[in-house]
Design an enzyme around this catalytic site. Structure first.
Site, PDB file in Angstrom:
ATOM      1  N   ARG A 189       0.901 -13.475  -7.343  1.00 41.02           N
ATOM      2  CA  ARG A 189       0.560 -12.748  -8.614  1.00 41.02           C
ATOM      3  C   ARG A 189       0.740 -11.269  -8.060  1.00 41.02           C
ATOM      4  NH1 ARG A 189       2.536 -11.783 -12.606  1.00 41.02           N
ATOM      5  NH2 ARG A 189       2.441 -14.294 -12.812  1.00 41.02           N
ATOM      6  N   GLU A 210       5.543  27.544 -15.269  1.00 40.82           N
ATOM      7  CA  GLU A 210       5.952  27.284 -16.674  1.00 40.82           C
ATOM      8  C   GLU A 210       5.413  28.434 -17.780  1.00 40.82           C
ATOM      9  OE1 GLU A 210       3.593  23.773 -18.330  1.00 40.82           O
ATOM     10  OE2 GLU A 210       2.373  25.284 -19.151  1.00 40.82           O
TER      11      GLU A 210
END
Length: 311
Positions: free
Chosen positions: A118, A220
């Site tokens: 898993r 930005e």
């Protein structure tokens, strides 16, 4: 091209760089512990003989882009994990696999294979899902020069693994974290008037550039006025300007202004982009498109394990 150069490397080389073996081993040990493997697999131990050995196929149940086999195989063959199970890759990293394809094999004691199953499938499914989502964005903009970049919107504890998966999907890696590049965002610049932006940024960037091995400096902007202020900074201070949530018309205007100025600054579109809007951004002429969705919206690919042969 300015910016992170990780993605231009072959995937095997990138895997070794982003995911060095000690980190891989530590990660696998932590995941095994989380699943209780160190405390014993109650189900398997009650029904499977400790002498049984198997070879099991790792099978793609979905169409996926393979990611994670190489670092997992490397980690599982390294002490103290060595000797439990061996993973053999049958498909190259970054390759497309259709449903039913055996992408790799696990070999070892049946108890060990079932206990590790898993954890291994979870990781392969997550990484392959990120690679698939990245590949969709890369495909959406393939007719333009713009590249798809990832962001820091990654699963805690899986940053380097997911960035590796982005590269497997054909994406370009942005900064790895806060340490290797400077990115001045709106919350860094809030309260600074446009008239002071140039001087404040110039001083801050000169200070940041004293950091050893800095990959790039990015700023930005939300408006064309802010963009003009950054564009007017001393050449070489800023490598990339992030155009945040700008309509494609404004991005096109920013591209024109950049080109007319003769600047070598790269322009990066960002802000809630999907497959359609990423294509619009690419058509505006920007160089880079930062997409948080490559990790944030990625589905876990379905990967299964089939025990086929008793060795």
């Amino acid at each position: 091209m300015t910016g992170s150069n990780h993605s231009v490397k072959p995937l095997v080389e990138l895997s070794a760089e982003l995911l060095p073996t000690p980190h891989v081993v530590e990660s696998i040990q932590g995941w095994f512990s989380e699943d209780g493997i160190n405390r014993g697999d109650v189900t398997t131990n009650s029904i499977v003989s400790p002498t049984d050995r198997v070879i099991a196929s790792i099978v793609a149940r979905d169409t996926l882009i393979v990611s994670g086999l190489e670092p997992l195989a490397r980690g599982l063959s390294t002490p103290p994990l060595a000797g439990r199970v061996m993973l053999h890759a049958d498909v190259a990293e970054g390759a497309l696999a259709t449903p039913g394809t055996c992408i790799g094999r696990l070999e070892g004691g049946r108890r060990s294979v079932l206990a590790a199953e898993r954890t291994i499938l979870n990781l392969l499914g997550r990484l392959s899902g990120v690679a698939v989502m990245t590949g969709r964005f890369v495909k959406a903009v393939e007719q333009w020069p713009a590249v798809i970049c990832d962001t820091r919107k990654t699963t805690p504890g899986l940053r380097l693994w997911e960035k590796y998966a982005v590269a497997c999907g054909g994406g370009t890696l942005h900064r790895l974290g806060l340490h290797d590049a400077a990115l001045y965002k709106d919350n860094h610049l809030v309260g600074i008037a446009d008239s002071e932006l140039q001087s404040r940024l110039g001083e801050a960037i000169r200070d940041a550039r004293a950091t050893p091995d800095l990959s790039f400096v990015e700023v930005e902007v939300d408006t064309l006025e802010q963009f003009d202020a950054v564009l007017s900074l001393e050449p070489g201070l800023v490598d990339i300007v992030l155009l945040d949530n700008m309509p494609s018309e404004q991005m096109s205007e920013a591209v024109q202004r950049r080109d007319l100025s003769g600047s070598g600054i790269l322009l990066e579109a960002s802000g809630g982009l999907n497959l359609d809007t990423a294509a619009n951004a690419a058509a505006s002429g920007v160089d880079r498109i930062a997409v948080g969705a490559v990790t944030r919206h990625a589905m876990i690919a379905d990967v299964g394990l089939d025990i086929q042969v008793e060795a």
